[in-house]
Design a protein around this motif. Structure first.
Motif, mmCIF file in Angstrom:
data_model
loop_
_atom_site.group_PDB
_atom_site.id
_atom_site.type_symbol
_atom_site.label_atom_id
_atom_site.label_comp_id
_atom_site.label_asym_id
_atom_site.label_seq_id
_atom_site.Cartn_x
_atom_site.Cartn_y
_atom_site.Cartn_z
ATOM 1 N N PHE A 180 45.889 11.931 19.967
ATOM 2 C CA PHE A 180 46.422 13.040 19.687
ATOM 3 C C PHE A 180 47.148 12.991 17.891
ATOM 4 C CE2 PHE A 180 50.639 15.322 19.119
ATOM 5 C CZ PHE A 180 50.237 16.477 19.711
ATOM 6 N N ARG A 181 47.328 14.040 17.509
ATOM 7 C CA ARG A 181 47.646 13.881 16.043
ATOM 8 C C ARG A 181 48.498 15.127 15.856
ATOM 9 N NH1 ARG A 181 46.866 10.764 12.290
ATOM 10 N NH2 ARG A 181 46.886 12.233 10.466
ATOM 11 N N VAL A 182 49.501 14.863 14.797
ATOM 12 C CA VAL A 182 50.417 15.925 14.491
ATOM 13 C C VAL A 182 49.772 16.823 13.620
ATOM 14 C CG1 VAL A 182 52.798 16.453 13.678
ATOM 15 C CG2 VAL A 182 52.536 14.656 14.966
ATOM 16 N N SER A 183 49.722 18.384 13.758
ATOM 17 C CA SER A 183 49.012 19.092 12.957
ATOM 18 C C SER A 183 49.923 19.428 11.688
ATOM 19 C CB SER A 183 48.650 20.551 13.640
ATOM 20 O OG SER A 183 50.133 21.228 13.788
ATOM 21 N N SER A 184 49.063 19.804 10.611
ATOM 22 C CA SER A 184 49.525 19.964 9.398
ATOM 23 C C SER A 184 50.370 21.220 9.657
ATOM 24 C CB SER A 184 48.352 20.137 8.320
ATOM 25 O OG SER A 184 47.617 21.169 8.606
ATOM 26 N N ARG A 185 49.862 22.130 10.526
ATOM 27 C CA ARG A 185 50.824 23.300 10.790
ATOM 28 C C ARG A 185 52.315 23.068 11.247
ATOM 29 N NH1 ARG A 185 51.914 28.371 9.468
ATOM 30 N NH2 ARG A 185 52.421 29.633 11.016
ATOM 31 N N PHE A 186 52.200 22.060 12.169
ATOM 32 C CA PHE A 186 53.517 21.699 12.767
ATOM 33 C C PHE A 186 54.266 21.276 11.525
ATOM 34 C CE2 PHE A 186 55.972 18.128 13.964
ATOM 35 C CZ PHE A 186 56.889 19.096 14.993
ATOM 36 N N SER A 187 53.646 20.286 10.957
ATOM 37 C CA SER A 187 54.558 19.563 9.563
ATOM 38 C C SER A 187 55.040 20.306 8.723
ATOM 39 C CB SER A 187 53.526 18.660 9.064
ATOM 40 O OG SER A 187 52.925 17.413 9.910
ATOM 41 N N GLN A 188 54.269 21.461 8.411
ATOM 42 C CA GLN A 188 54.656 22.421 7.226
ATOM 43 C C GLN A 188 55.858 23.351 7.997
ATOM 44 O OE1 GLN A 188 51.092 24.606 6.615
ATOM 45 N NE2 GLN A 188 50.320 23.047 4.989
ATOM 46 N N ASP A 189 55.537 23.646 9.164
ATOM 47 C CA ASP A 189 56.840 24.600 9.665
ATOM 48 C C ASP A 189 58.134 23.845 9.928
ATOM 49 O OD1 ASP A 189 55.001 26.563 9.940
ATOM 50 O OD2 ASP A 189 54.649 26.417 12.161
ATOM 51 N N LEU A 190 57.815 22.396 10.457
ATOM 52 C CA LEU A 190 59.314 21.625 10.489
ATOM 53 C C LEU A 190 59.846 21.482 9.203
ATOM 54 C CD1 LEU A 190 61.021 20.202 12.480
ATOM 55 C CD2 LEU A 190 59.501 18.066 12.117
ATOM 56 N N ILE A 191 58.945 21.062 8.293
ATOM 57 C CA ILE A 191 59.455 20.720 6.896
ATOM 58 C C ILE A 191 60.297 22.044 6.543
ATOM 59 C CG2 ILE A 191 58.974 20.594 4.223
ATOM 60 C CD1 ILE A 191 56.537 18.560 5.502
ATOM 61 N N MET A 192 59.729 23.146 6.633
ATOM 62 C CA MET A 192 60.307 24.516 6.126
ATOM 63 C C MET A 192 61.433 24.694 6.652
ATOM 64 S SD MET A 192 60.265 26.616 3.730
ATOM 65 C CE MET A 192 58.472 26.174 3.373
ATOM 66 N N LYS A 193 61.657 24.343 8.083
ATOM 67 C CA LYS A 193 62.786 24.561 9.004
ATOM 68 C C LYS A 193 64.044 23.678 8.324
ATOM 69 C CE LYS A 193 60.653 27.634 11.938
ATOM 70 N NZ LYS A 193 60.511 28.797 11.629
ATOM 71 N N VAL A 194 63.628 22.433 8.016
ATOM 72 C CA VAL A 194 64.614 21.599 7.821
ATOM 73 C C VAL A 194 65.013 21.869 6.387
ATOM 74 C CG1 VAL A 194 65.128 19.195 7.070
ATOM 75 C CG2 VAL A 194 63.835 19.936 9.373
ATOM 76 N N LYS A 195 64.155 22.220 5.623
ATOM 77 C CA LYS A 195 64.595 22.649 4.107
ATOM 78 C C LYS A 195 65.656 23.916 4.125
ATOM 79 C CE LYS A 195 61.061 20.816 0.933
ATOM 80 N NZ LYS A 195 60.086 21.416 0.021
ATOM 81 N N LEU A 196 65.207 25.013 5.079
ATOM 82 C CA LEU A 196 66.101 25.939 5.014
ATOM 83 C C LEU A 196 67.460 25.829 5.765
ATOM 84 C CD1 LEU A 196 63.367 28.631 5.502
ATOM 85 C CD2 LEU A 196 64.234 28.130 3.561
ATOM 86 N N GLY A 197 67.424 24.650 6.439
ATOM 87 C CA GLY A 197 68.861 24.465 6.923
ATOM 88 C C GLY A 197 68.599 25.191 8.603
ATOM 89 N N LEU A 198 67.566 25.243 9.149
ATOM 90 C CA LEU A 198 67.550 25.853 10.075
ATOM 91 C C LEU A 198 67.397 24.922 11.507
ATOM 92 C CD1 LEU A 198 64.955 28.748 9.248
ATOM 93 C CD2 LEU A 198 67.638 28.882 9.476
ATOM 94 N N SER A 199 68.284 24.291 11.716
ATOM 95 C CA SER A 199 68.330 23.148 12.716
ATOM 96 C C SER A 199 67.929 23.458 14.029
ATOM 97 C CB SER A 199 69.724 22.385 12.972
ATOM 98 O OG SER A 199 70.676 23.231 13.135
ATOM 99 N N GLU A 200 68.560 24.803 14.417
ATOM 100 C CA GLU A 200 68.055 25.176 15.748
ATOM 101 C C GLU A 200 66.582 25.412 15.926
ATOM 102 O OE1 GLU A 200 70.368 28.586 17.233
ATOM 103 O OE2 GLU A 200 72.041 27.292 16.790
ATOM 104 N N GLU A 201 66.002 26.149 14.958
ATOM 105 C CA GLU A 201 64.682 26.200 14.938
ATOM 106 C C GLU A 201 63.592 24.992 14.710
ATOM 107 O OE1 GLU A 201 66.722 28.216 13.329
ATOM 108 O OE2 GLU A 201 66.191 30.201 13.162
ATOM 109 N N ALA A 202 64.195 23.873 13.954
ATOM 110 C CA ALA A 202 63.567 22.920 13.878
ATOM 111 C C ALA A 202 63.460 21.922 15.154
ATOM 112 C CB ALA A 202 64.227 21.931 12.797
ATOM 113 N N VAL A 203 64.710 22.089 15.911
ATOM 114 C CA VAL A 203 64.789 21.629 17.062
ATOM 115 C C VAL A 203 63.819 22.277 18.264
ATOM 116 C CG1 VAL A 203 66.298 21.369 19.319
ATOM 117 C CG2 VAL A 203 67.089 20.701 17.000
ATOM 118 N N GLU A 204 63.614 23.509 18.063
ATOM 119 C CA GLU A 204 62.741 24.207 19.180
ATOM 120 C C GLU A 204 61.330 23.769 18.687
ATOM 121 O OE1 GLU A 204 61.422 25.955 21.934
ATOM 122 O OE2 GLU A 204 63.480 25.735 21.790
#
Length: 174
Positions: free
Chosen positions: A1-25
């Motif tokens: 199992f590998r973490v997808s680049s899509r997941f990585s990009q989405d998570l980074i974007m959520k964190v950079k935007l300060g969207l902690s609830e979306e990052a947790v989701e």
């Protein structure tokens, strides 16, 4: 199992935007996906956790959202290595992502306060200028009029035009 680049990009974007609830989701979705569809060993899970933490830390260090609080990778990795359950491991990852998101929000909030202070100072020095506008003030502090309008309302609980009018009325009463 590998973490997808899509997941990585989405998570980074959520964190950079300060969207902690979306990052947790997003992290919750990954946890459910691993538990239900792609069971992996605890050791592999720890590596996935470290990969996510390293990714977030690398992006954080390269971003302009950097705050005084610098994540200590060694400490976080040790914590991840000591986790005995999937639940504990993902709890640690969620906590880390939330902490970074909150740091971004805190920094952004203090930057907005500084901009509003600069705007108010400019208004108080130039309120007698006929036709003083949102555009004039925003140009002076080097932000867009729309952004100034939004943060002004958010920080001062009054819109720009009303604040300018109040400033002029206070001065007239003096």
């Amino acid at each position: 199992f590998r973490v997808s680049s899509r997941f990585s990009q989405d998570l980074i974007m959520k964190v950079k935007l300060g969207l902690s609830e979306e990052a947790v989701e997003l992290i919750n979705q990954l946890e459910n996906d691993i538990i239900e569809k792609h069971p992996v060993s605890l050791e592999r899970l720890r590596h996935i956790g470290m990969e996510i933490v390293f990714l977030l830390t690398s992006e954080w260090e390269e971003s302009e959202e950097q705050t005084e609080h610098k994540p200590n990778l060694q400490t976080i990795f040790k914590k991840l290595q000591s986790m005995d359950t999937v639940k504990d491991l993902f709890h640690q990852i969620r906590s880390f992502a939330t902490e970074l998101s909150e740091n971004v929000n805190s920094k952004r909030s203090s930057q907005q306060k500084i901009l509003i202070e600069q705007a108010i100072e400019f208004i108080e020095e130039h309120y007698t200028q006929e036709g003083l506008s949102l555009q004039d003030v925003s140009s002076h502090i080097h932000i867009s009029p729309t952004y100034l309008s939004i943060i002004f309302k958010k920080e001062k609980n009054i819109n720009f035009v009303d604040f300018l009018l109040e400033t002029r009325m206070r001065a007239a009463m003096k």
